[in-house]
Design an enzyme around this catalytic site. Structure first.
Site, PDB file in Angstrom:
ATOM      1  N   CYS A   6       1.009  -1.112   0.018  1.00  0.00           N
ATOM      2  CA  CYS A   6      -0.045   0.008   0.027  1.00  0.00           C
ATOM      3  C   CYS A   6       0.842   1.543  -0.168  1.00  0.00           C
ATOM      4  O   CYS A   6       0.636   2.064  -0.509  1.00  0.00           O
ATOM      5  CB  CYS A   6      -0.816  -0.065   1.103  1.00  0.00           C
ATOM      6  SG  CYS A   6      -2.497  -1.229   1.030  1.00  0.00           S
ATOM      7  N   ASP A  29      11.030  -6.108  -8.105  1.00  0.00           N
ATOM      8  CA  ASP A  29      11.241  -6.781  -6.888  1.00  0.00           C
ATOM      9  C   ASP A  29      12.561  -6.287  -6.330  1.00  0.00           C
ATOM     10  O   ASP A  29      13.524  -6.225  -6.886  1.00  0.00           O
ATOM     11  CB  ASP A  29      10.999  -8.551  -6.960  1.00  0.00           C
ATOM     12  CG  ASP A  29      11.125  -9.126  -5.846  1.00  0.00           C
ATOM     13  OD1 ASP A  29       9.990  -9.568  -5.442  1.00  0.00           O
ATOM     14  OD2 ASP A  29      11.934  -9.235  -4.856  1.00  0.00           O
ATOM     15  N   HIS A  45      -6.093  -2.617  -1.308  1.00  0.00           N
ATOM     16  CA  HIS A  45      -5.654  -3.600  -0.568  1.00  0.00           C
ATOM     17  C   HIS A  45      -6.447  -4.892  -0.626  1.00  0.00           C
ATOM     18  O   HIS A  45      -7.608  -4.794  -0.051  1.00  0.00           O
ATOM     19  CB  HIS A  45      -5.282  -3.094   0.944  1.00  0.00           C
ATOM     20  CG  HIS A  45      -4.829  -4.339   1.801  1.00  0.00           C
ATOM     21  ND1 HIS A  45      -3.100  -4.305   1.801  1.00  0.00           N
ATOM     22  CD2 HIS A  45      -5.280  -5.164   2.491  1.00  0.00           C
ATOM     23  CE1 HIS A  45      -3.149  -5.459   2.661  1.00  0.00           C
ATOM     24  NE2 HIS A  45      -4.420  -6.020   3.087  1.00  0.00           N
ATOM     25  N   ASN A  85       1.899 -16.375  -4.228  1.00  0.00           N
ATOM     26  CA  ASN A  85       1.756 -17.211  -3.047  1.00  0.00           C
ATOM     27  C   ASN A  85       0.867 -16.917  -2.184  1.00  0.00           C
ATOM     28  O   ASN A  85       0.287 -15.631  -2.176  1.00  0.00           O
ATOM     29  CB  ASN A  85       3.226 -16.931  -2.321  1.00  0.00           C
ATOM     30  CG  ASN A  85       4.410 -17.301  -3.135  1.00  0.00           C
ATOM     31  OD1 ASN A  85       4.222 -18.261  -4.111  1.00  0.00           O
ATOM     32  ND2 ASN A  85       5.488 -16.638  -3.223  1.00  0.00           N
ATOM     33  N   GLY A  91       3.995 -19.805   1.241  1.00  0.00           N
ATOM     34  CA  GLY A  91       4.983 -19.022   1.198  1.00  0.00           C
ATOM     35  C   GLY A  91       4.966 -17.235   1.006  1.00  0.00           C
ATOM     36  O   GLY A  91       5.763 -16.504   0.776  1.00  0.00           O
ATOM     37  N   THR A  93       4.865 -13.775   2.249  1.00  0.00           N
ATOM     38  CA  THR A  93       5.545 -13.031   3.215  1.00  0.00           C
ATOM     39  C   THR A  93       4.943 -11.345   3.178  1.00  0.00           C
ATOM     40  O   THR A  93       5.051 -10.957   4.278  1.00  0.00           O
ATOM     41  CB  THR A  93       7.063 -12.828   2.955  1.00  0.00           C
ATOM     42  OG1 THR A  93       7.476 -12.043   1.613  1.00  0.00           O
ATOM     43  CG2 THR A  93       7.769 -13.979   2.858  1.00  0.00           C
ATOM     44  N   HIS A  96      -0.198  -8.349   0.988  1.00  0.00           N
ATOM     45  CA  HIS A  96      -0.813  -7.650  -0.135  1.00  0.00           C
ATOM     46  C   HIS A  96      -0.864  -8.361  -1.397  1.00  0.00           C
ATOM     47  O   HIS A  96       0.261  -8.605  -1.780  1.00  0.00           O
ATOM     48  CB  HIS A  96      -0.368  -6.447  -0.144  1.00  0.00           C
ATOM     49  CG  HIS A  96      -1.093  -5.339  -0.989  1.00  0.00           C
ATOM     50  ND1 HIS A  96      -1.393  -3.911  -0.792  1.00  0.00           N
ATOM     51  CD2 HIS A  96      -1.379  -5.371  -2.535  1.00  0.00           C
ATOM     52  CE1 HIS A  96      -1.880  -3.243  -1.815  1.00  0.00           C
ATOM     53  NE2 HIS A  96      -2.009  -4.281  -2.970  1.00  0.00           N
ATOM     54  N   HIS A  98      -0.115  -9.907  -4.852  1.00  0.00           N
ATOM     55  CA  HIS A  98       0.912  -9.711  -5.847  1.00  0.00           C
ATOM     56  C   HIS A  98       1.243 -10.964  -6.885  1.00  0.00           C
ATOM     57  O   HIS A  98       1.139 -12.163  -6.200  1.00  0.00           O
ATOM     58  CB  HIS A  98       2.273  -9.356  -5.170  1.00  0.00           C
ATOM     59  CG  HIS A  98       2.859 -10.071  -4.085  1.00  0.00           C
ATOM     60  ND1 HIS A  98       2.315  -9.964  -2.672  1.00  0.00           N
ATOM     61  CD2 HIS A  98       3.635 -10.970  -4.163  1.00  0.00           C
ATOM     62  CE1 HIS A  98       2.957 -10.767  -2.141  1.00  0.00           C
ATOM     63  NE2 HIS A  98       3.910 -11.644  -2.873  1.00  0.00           N
TER      64      HIS A  98
HETATM   65  P1  AMP Z   1       6.013 -13.421  -1.456  1.00  0.00           P
HETATM   66  O1  AMP Z   1       7.182 -14.105  -0.660  1.00  0.00           O
HETATM   67  O2  AMP Z   1       5.224 -13.946  -2.703  1.00  0.00           O
HETATM   68  O3  AMP Z   1       5.045 -12.767  -0.483  1.00  0.00           O
HETATM   69  O4  AMP Z   1       6.729 -12.327  -2.022  1.00  0.00           O
HETATM   70  C1  AMP Z   1       7.111 -10.919  -1.560  1.00  0.00           C
HETATM   71  C2  AMP Z   1       8.216 -10.139  -2.412  1.00  0.00           C
HETATM   72  O5  AMP Z   1       8.032  -8.793  -2.315  1.00  0.00           O
HETATM   73  C3  AMP Z   1       9.608 -10.915  -2.224  1.00  0.00           C
HETATM   74  O6  AMP Z   1       9.892 -11.319  -3.554  1.00  0.00           O
HETATM   75  C4  AMP Z   1      10.295  -9.389  -1.909  1.00  0.00           C
HETATM   76  O7  AMP Z   1      11.632  -9.254  -2.285  1.00  0.00           O
HETATM   77  C5  AMP Z   1       9.490  -8.319  -2.202  1.00  0.00           C
HETATM   78  N1  AMP Z   1       9.657  -7.382  -1.593  1.00  0.00           N
HETATM   79  C6  AMP Z   1       9.571  -6.912  -0.335  1.00  0.00           C
HETATM   80  N2  AMP Z   1       9.620  -5.675  -0.120  1.00  0.00           N
HETATM   81  C7  AMP Z   1       9.740  -4.880  -1.226  1.00  0.00           C
HETATM   82  C8  AMP Z   1       9.745  -3.464  -1.640  1.00  0.00           C
HETATM   83  N3  AMP Z   1       9.579  -2.570  -0.672  1.00  0.00           N
HETATM   84  N4  AMP Z   1       9.930  -3.436  -2.906  1.00  0.00           N
HETATM   85  C9  AMP Z   1       9.912  -4.358  -3.930  1.00  0.00           C
HETATM   86  N5  AMP Z   1       9.794  -5.615  -3.491  1.00  0.00           N
HETATM   87  C10 AMP Z   1       9.694  -5.954  -2.217  1.00  0.00           C
HETATM   88 ZN    ZN Z   2      -1.905  -3.408   1.166  1.00  0.00          ZN
END
Ligand code: AMP
Ligand code: ZN
Length: 112
Positions: A6, A29, A45, A85, A91, A93, A96, A98
């Site tokens: 967000c 990323d 969101h 994911n 997996g 993390t 939000h 994506h």
């Molecule tokens: P997931 O494990 O599917 O939730 O992927 C989250 C992704 O977000 C990971 O590949 C992180 O490297 C990426 N990520 C986390 N914070 C940021 C950020 N500030 N800008 C760009 N990518 C991010």
């Molecule tokens: Zn969000």
């Protein structure tokens, strides 16, 4: 709400944006796992694909509709992978929704 994506959507957290329209944004990323690694997120969101419903179907449609053009602009048209994911075991993390676009190399056939 304390949500990194967000923050990226609003511009309060910096990102390297590669695409934006009314409903979604794509940015690189931070920790790329392939030569091309971009995340496409809804501006609204939505926690994960588990939260998809008739009410937000247009947001999901916008993302899926944008992906081919984003892939093309990144030079990976016709050969890339899209992953989302979901939850702890999936997996996820960042809570939000994506979609990862991965490409620029011959990806492994393994998915886990
Ligand atoms: P997931 O494990 O599917 O939730 O992927 C989250 C992704 O977000 C990971 O590949 C992180 O490297 C990426 N990520 C986390 N914070 C940021 C950020 N500030 N800008 C760009 N990518 C991010
Ligand atoms: Zn969000």
């Amino acid at each position: 709400m304390d949500c990194i994506f967000c923050g990226i959507v609003s511009g309060s957290i910096p990102s390297s944006k590669v695409y934006e329209d009314e409903l979604c944004v794509a940015f690189r990323d931070l920790n790329p796992q392939a030569p091309v690694h971009v995340l496409v997120v809804p501006k609204k969101h939505i926690a994960s694909l588990d939260e998809v419903s008739a009410e937000n179907a247009a947001d999901i449609a916008a993302i899926l509709t944008a992906i081919p053009g984003i892939a093309s602009s990144l030079g990976v048209a016709g050969g890339y992978r899209v992953i989302t994911n979901i939850g702890e075991n999936g997996g996820q993390t960042v809570k939000h929704l994506h979609f990862h676009i991965l490409g620029g190399v011959k990806l492994s056939e393994r998915l886990n």
